[in-house]
Write a protein that holds these residues in place. Structure first.
Motif, PDB file in Angstrom:
ATOM      1  N   ARG A  40       0.808  -1.218   0.000  1.00 58.64           N
ATOM      2  CA  ARG A  40       0.000   0.000   0.000  1.00 58.64           C
ATOM      3  C   ARG A  40       0.843   1.272   0.000  1.00 58.64           C
ATOM      4  O   ARG A  40       0.473   2.283  -0.605  1.00 58.64           O
ATOM      5  CB  ARG A  40      -0.924   0.018   1.214  1.00 58.64           C
ATOM      6  N   GLY A  41       1.966   1.244   0.697  1.00 58.48           N
ATOM      7  CA  GLY A  41       2.782   2.449   0.814  1.00 58.48           C
ATOM      8  C   GLY A  41       3.365   2.929  -0.494  1.00 58.48           C
ATOM      9  O   GLY A  41       3.678   4.116  -0.641  1.00 58.48           O
ATOM     10  N   SER A  75      -0.715   4.422  -5.159  1.00 58.28           N
ATOM     11  CA  SER A  75      -1.331   5.741  -5.015  1.00 58.28           C
ATOM     12  C   SER A  75      -2.677   5.820  -5.716  1.00 58.28           C
ATOM     13  O   SER A  75      -2.963   5.073  -6.653  1.00 58.28           O
ATOM     14  CB  SER A  75      -0.406   6.829  -5.569  1.00 58.28           C
ATOM     15  N   TYR A 121      -3.250  10.582  -3.125  1.00 59.34           N
ATOM     16  CA  TYR A 121      -3.084   9.976  -1.815  1.00 59.34           C
ATOM     17  C   TYR A 121      -2.333   8.661  -1.979  1.00 59.34           C
ATOM     18  O   TYR A 121      -2.403   8.012  -3.020  1.00 59.34           O
ATOM     19  CB  TYR A 121      -4.440   9.661  -1.172  1.00 59.34           C
ATOM     20  N   ARG A 122      -1.649   8.243  -0.904  1.00 58.56           N
ATOM     21  CA  ARG A 122      -1.110   6.891  -0.848  1.00 58.56           C
ATOM     22  C   ARG A 122      -2.145   5.995  -0.179  1.00 58.56           C
ATOM     23  O   ARG A 122      -2.899   6.423   0.693  1.00 58.56           O
ATOM     24  CB  ARG A 122       0.200   6.852  -0.057  1.00 58.56           C
ATOM     25  N   ASP A 166      -1.702   3.758   1.970  1.00 64.72           N
ATOM     26  CA  ASP A 166      -1.473   3.495   3.386  1.00 64.72           C
ATOM     27  C   ASP A 166      -1.870   4.673   4.266  1.00 64.72           C
ATOM     28  O   ASP A 166      -1.640   4.662   5.478  1.00 64.72           O
ATOM     29  CB  ASP A 166      -0.017   3.106   3.654  1.00 64.72           C
ATOM     30  N   ASP A 167      -2.493   5.695   3.674  1.00 65.03           N
ATOM     31  CA  ASP A 167      -2.970   6.855   4.430  1.00 65.03           C
ATOM     32  C   ASP A 167      -4.274   6.482   5.131  1.00 65.03           C
ATOM     33  O   ASP A 167      -5.291   6.264   4.473  1.00 65.03           O
ATOM     34  CB  ASP A 167      -3.196   8.030   3.478  1.00 65.03           C
ATOM     35  N   PRO A 168      -4.301   6.406   6.465  1.00 61.69           N
ATOM     36  CA  PRO A 168      -5.521   5.980   7.160  1.00 61.69           C
ATOM     37  C   PRO A 168      -6.677   6.964   7.010  1.00 61.69           C
ATOM     38  O   PRO A 168      -7.834   6.596   7.219  1.00 61.69           O
ATOM     39  CB  PRO A 168      -5.084   5.864   8.621  1.00 61.69           C
ATOM     40  N   GLN A 169      -6.381   8.197   6.618  1.00 67.36           N
ATOM     41  CA  GLN A 169      -7.444   9.197   6.498  1.00 67.36           C
ATOM     42  C   GLN A 169      -8.403   8.910   5.356  1.00 67.36           C
ATOM     43  O   GLN A 169      -9.530   9.434   5.354  1.00 67.36           O
ATOM     44  CB  GLN A 169      -6.836  10.586   6.293  1.00 67.36           C
ATOM     45  N   ILE A 170      -7.993   8.110   4.380  1.00 67.81           N
ATOM     46  CA  ILE A 170      -8.869   7.911   3.225  1.00 67.81           C
ATOM     47  C   ILE A 170      -9.774   6.696   3.369  1.00 67.81           C
ATOM     48  O   ILE A 170     -10.564   6.408   2.471  1.00 67.81           O
ATOM     49  CB  ILE A 170      -8.082   7.826   1.907  1.00 67.81           C
ATOM     50  N   ARG A 206     -13.699   7.477   3.014  1.00 69.28           N
ATOM     51  CA  ARG A 206     -13.792   8.892   2.638  1.00 69.28           C
ATOM     52  C   ARG A 206     -14.513   9.010   1.306  1.00 69.28           C
ATOM     53  O   ARG A 206     -14.242   8.268   0.357  1.00 69.28           O
ATOM     54  CB  ARG A 206     -12.404   9.516   2.542  1.00 69.28           C
TER      55      ARG A 206
END
Length: 313
Positions: free
Chosen positions: A183-184, A187, A214-215, A217-221, A224
């Motif tokens: 995941r990291g 994108s 976004y990547r 591995d971004d927990p914010q997405i 969303r």
């Protein structure tokens, strides 16, 4: 019909691409493999006792997307007459069998769900909902969702049907194959957008300007809603460099109604998939109006997109 995991399925093959579809299981696209590699994820240990709950493929979301609530209870909605009714999370289409017809050329399939006494209690409208998958070539999958209000103007309705515009907001739930450890480096690139998410009480947050990249591995997405602003460039791009793969989700197909949002979601940090989901509306749109669509008797409209796979150097 071919067998897959001991189930009857339809297989569509074109060049190096293979689609597997299970009309009897909610019109489900199970998987898409290209040259033997999974594009759309399907688990090896799928529990076919409850196929709607399997984490994979592309569940069809109709008539409503995700969570709707009345008095805090998920799965309830209030109609125009004030009657509270029940439609399950993500709608009922993913739980019901579809009729299916393979295209004469053999490169696609069209699946159809119509209203019945079983659907009228929770959704008292005459309708036809169709999902069509077609391999344009071995790297391009075209998908159509067509919704029709099959009521006839002036004709009598059944006692269980409402004499009003048909409300709906349909969508997709594509499970794209992505090993969690990668995941990291992967994108998600979006058109200009504002984002929202749903709060615990069912309300939706105010729009906030969103980034265009976004990547994964971004927990914010996780969970969303990336709401699109209608600009001409409406392609969503997934890049997976470690898999040497990119997937473009083209939302600009001629004749399509506009896609309202693209939602990003995954189940857990160790899930080997990430969902990127084009939606015609937002959760609870039946009450908030955010993306709610209404069809007059006899009216029909289609939402079309294309998934295009390419190889990265």
């Amino acid at each position: 019909m071919p067998k897959f995991q001991d189930q009857d399925v339809i297989e569509i093959v074109r060049g190096g691409s293979l689609l597997r579809v299970a009309p009897q299981a909610g019109g489900r696209l199970l998987s898409w493999h290209r040259h033997g590699e999974p594009i759309i994820h399907w688990p090896d240990d799928a529990d076919w006792r409850q196929p709607a709950l399997v984490r994979g493929g592309n569940p069809l979301l109709f008539p409503f997307i995700a969570r709707h609530r009345v008095d805090g209870v998920i799965g309830r909605w209030r109609d125009a007459q004030g009657v509270v009714r029940e439609v399950p999370l993500h709608g009922f289409a993913r739980d019901l069998p579809f009729a299916a017809q393979v295209d004469a050329a053999g490169d696609g399939v069209r699946m159809t769900l119509t209203d019945s006494e079983a659907t009228h209690a929770g959704y008292p409208f005459p309708f036809r909902f169709e999902a069509a998958y077609r391999l344009v070539d071995d790297a391009t999958l075209e998908v159509e969702l067509t919704t029709t209000n099959t009521a006839i103007e002036g004709a009598a309705l059944l006692p269980s049907q409402l004499p009003s515009l048909l409300p709906y907001y349909a969508g997709h739930h594509f499970y794209f194959a992505l090993p969690h450890a990668q995941r990291g480096s992967a994108s998600l690139t979006l058109p200009s957008n504002v984002y929202r998410h749903q709060l615990a009480d069912g309300t939706t947050t105010a729009p906030t300007p969103g980034a265009t990249r976004y990547r994964f591995d971004d927990p914010q997405i996780v969970d969303r809603f990336h709401c699109l602003d209608g600009e001409p460039e409406r392609t969503v791009r997934i890049e997976m460099p470690t898999l040497r793969r990119a997937i473009d989700i083209d939302l600009r197909c001629p004749g399509s109604v506009p896609w309202y949002a693209v939602t990003s979601w995954t189940l857990a940090p160790d899930s080997d998939f990430y969902c990127v989901e084009p939606w015609l509306g937002l959760p609870d749109a039946i009450h908030s109006g955010l993306g709610l669509r209404r069809l007059a008797p006899g009216q029909s409209e289609t939402a079309t997109l294309r998934l295009v796979v390419s190889d990265l150097a």
